[in-house]
Scaffold this motif. Sequence first.
Motif, PDB file in Angstrom:
ATOM      1  N   PHE A 137       0.832  -1.205   0.000  1.00  0.00           N
ATOM      2  CA  PHE A 137       0.000   0.000   0.000  1.00  0.00           C
ATOM      3  C   PHE A 137       0.866   1.254   0.000  1.00  0.00           C
ATOM      4  CE2 PHE A 137      -2.247   3.492   1.928  1.00  0.00           C
ATOM      5  CZ  PHE A 137      -3.533   3.413   1.418  1.00  0.00           C
ATOM      6  N   VAL A 138       1.803   1.355   0.946  1.00  0.00           N
ATOM      7  CA  VAL A 138       2.592   2.585   1.049  1.00  0.00           C
ATOM      8  C   VAL A 138       3.496   2.764  -0.170  1.00  0.00           C
ATOM      9  CG1 VAL A 138       2.500   2.555   3.577  1.00  0.00           C
ATOM     10  CG2 VAL A 138       4.455   1.502   2.415  1.00  0.00           C
ATOM     11  N   SER A 139       3.976   1.653  -0.738  1.00  0.00           N
ATOM     12  CA  SER A 139       4.791   1.737  -1.942  1.00  0.00           C
ATOM     13  C   SER A 139       3.979   2.280  -3.112  1.00  0.00           C
ATOM     14  CB  SER A 139       5.370   0.362  -2.285  1.00  0.00           C
ATOM     15  OG  SER A 139       6.142   0.422  -3.463  1.00  0.00           O
ATOM     16  N   ARG A 140       2.773   1.772  -3.273  1.00  0.00           N
ATOM     17  CA  ARG A 140       1.905   2.266  -4.348  1.00  0.00           C
ATOM     18  C   ARG A 140       1.496   3.716  -4.106  1.00  0.00           C
ATOM     19  NH1 ARG A 140      -2.010  -3.104  -4.986  1.00  0.00           N
ATOM     20  NH2 ARG A 140      -0.476  -4.370  -6.134  1.00  0.00           N
ATOM     21  N   LYS A 166       1.427   9.256  -5.497  1.00  0.00           N
ATOM     22  CA  LYS A 166       1.282  10.604  -4.933  1.00  0.00           C
ATOM     23  C   LYS A 166       2.592  11.364  -4.802  1.00  0.00           C
ATOM     24  CE  LYS A 166      -3.089   9.580  -4.072  1.00  0.00           C
ATOM     25  NZ  LYS A 166      -4.231  10.219  -4.759  1.00  0.00           N
ATOM     26  N   GLY A 167       3.681  10.642  -4.610  1.00  0.00           N
ATOM     27  CA  GLY A 167       4.973  11.295  -4.446  1.00  0.00           C
ATOM     28  C   GLY A 167       5.301  11.628  -3.008  1.00  0.00           C
ATOM     29  N   SER A 193       6.509  14.255  -1.762  1.00  0.00           N
ATOM     30  CA  SER A 193       6.172  15.630  -1.360  1.00  0.00           C
ATOM     31  C   SER A 193       4.773  15.729  -0.757  1.00  0.00           C
ATOM     32  CB  SER A 193       6.282  16.568  -2.564  1.00  0.00           C
ATOM     33  OG  SER A 193       5.380  16.174  -3.588  1.00  0.00           O
ATOM     34  N   ASN A 194       3.933  14.712  -0.979  1.00  0.00           N
ATOM     35  CA  ASN A 194       2.569  14.727  -0.443  1.00  0.00           C
ATOM     36  C   ASN A 194       2.416  13.925   0.848  1.00  0.00           C
ATOM     37  OD1 ASN A 194       1.143  16.356  -2.423  1.00  0.00           O
ATOM     38  ND2 ASN A 194       1.552  14.699  -3.870  1.00  0.00           N
ATOM     39  N   LEU A 195       3.533  13.423   1.369  1.00  0.00           N
ATOM     40  CA  LEU A 195       3.460  12.721   2.645  1.00  0.00           C
ATOM     41  C   LEU A 195       2.984  13.670   3.741  1.00  0.00           C
ATOM     42  CD1 LEU A 195       6.668  10.484   2.840  1.00  0.00           C
ATOM     43  CD2 LEU A 195       4.308   9.711   3.050  1.00  0.00           C
ATOM     44  N   GLN A 196       2.225  13.114   4.683  1.00  0.00           N
ATOM     45  CA  GLN A 196       1.713  13.902   5.797  1.00  0.00           C
ATOM     46  C   GLN A 196       2.242  13.349   7.117  1.00  0.00           C
ATOM     47  OE1 GLN A 196      -2.352  13.109   4.416  1.00  0.00           O
ATOM     48  NE2 GLN A 196      -2.722  15.321   4.484  1.00  0.00           N
ATOM     49  N   ALA A 197       2.233  14.191   8.127  1.00  0.00           N
ATOM     50  CA  ALA A 197       2.648  13.758   9.457  1.00  0.00           C
ATOM     51  C   ALA A 197       1.715  12.653   9.949  1.00  0.00           C
ATOM     52  CB  ALA A 197       2.628  14.943  10.428  1.00  0.00           C
ATOM     53  N   LEU A 210      -6.263   4.164  -2.008  1.00  0.00           N
ATOM     54  CA  LEU A 210      -5.147   5.075  -1.776  1.00  0.00           C
ATOM     55  C   LEU A 210      -5.616   6.446  -1.283  1.00  0.00           C
ATOM     56  CD1 LEU A 210      -2.786   4.346  -4.820  1.00  0.00           C
ATOM     57  CD2 LEU A 210      -2.615   3.464  -2.489  1.00  0.00           C
ATOM     58  N   ASP A 211      -6.886   6.764  -1.512  1.00  0.00           N
ATOM     59  CA  ASP A 211      -7.439   8.046  -1.075  1.00  0.00           C
ATOM     60  C   ASP A 211      -8.296   7.922   0.189  1.00  0.00           C
ATOM     61  OD1 ASP A 211      -6.327   9.496  -3.253  1.00  0.00           O
ATOM     62  OD2 ASP A 211      -7.910   8.692  -4.550  1.00  0.00           O
ATOM     63  N   ASP A 212      -8.405   6.737   0.711  1.00  0.00           N
ATOM     64  CA  ASP A 212      -9.220   6.489   1.900  1.00  0.00           C
ATOM     65  C   ASP A 212      -8.419   6.878   3.143  1.00  0.00           C
ATOM     66  OD1 ASP A 212     -10.618   5.522   4.052  1.00  0.00           O
ATOM     67  OD2 ASP A 212     -10.980   3.534   3.198  1.00  0.00           O
TER      68      ASP A 212
END
Length: 207
Positions: free
Chosen positions: A84-87, A92-93, A95-99, A127-129
């Motif tokens: 999941f996190v790899s996909r 998303k890239g 740069s879009n990671l969140q805390a 991936l958007d959930d």
Amino acid sequence: MYLLEIAVVCIGIFLSVGAYFVGKYVLRIPPAELTYVSIAVSGFLFVLGHVYSRLKDRRDGKRKRAQELFLEWHSKDIRDSRIFVSRWIEAKGESNLQALRTLENLATRAYIDGEGRPNTSIDKHPLDDPEAKEFHFFTIYQFFERWAALIDQYDIDKDLANRYMSSYKPWYLSTFVNHWYRLENDQWIKASLRNILLKVFAVRVDT
């Protein structure tokens, strides 16, 4: 690998031969009384054997936990989260990671608002959930948190675990853990991430 066994054998030989040599040639103990020296040496060897047994159990337990950590990494649950996190990163890239705390808050809000539920009228890609993101990203984070805790308590063979995980650590460090630490505002999660960086990845960060 077997330094403990080699050390115990050498100490046992040294005690046995040394006691006999000292008793016979230095102290010149009569042969009949050398029996008492032998009994004393046997007592020392018994204690040495008990210490060796405890140390061996401790060493083998730490090795086993390193193996269990590696097996957990390849378990279905962890593998699903790794995929999941790899996909997500691919789509998303970085740069879009969140805390991590932000992910928790978004997942809570999604639950309250009814978003991300199976019966919602809005079809969301996994991936958007928000709830799926929280679950999988926290699964990865908590894996490394457990690893760091085992190192803290000296309950794992650190070198063996590093050899098992050597091909995975660099990517997860640069892609996730470094970013999480930089983004995180929650003091407890940030402290945990700092410990992960120090203990698992041997990276020192400013407090």
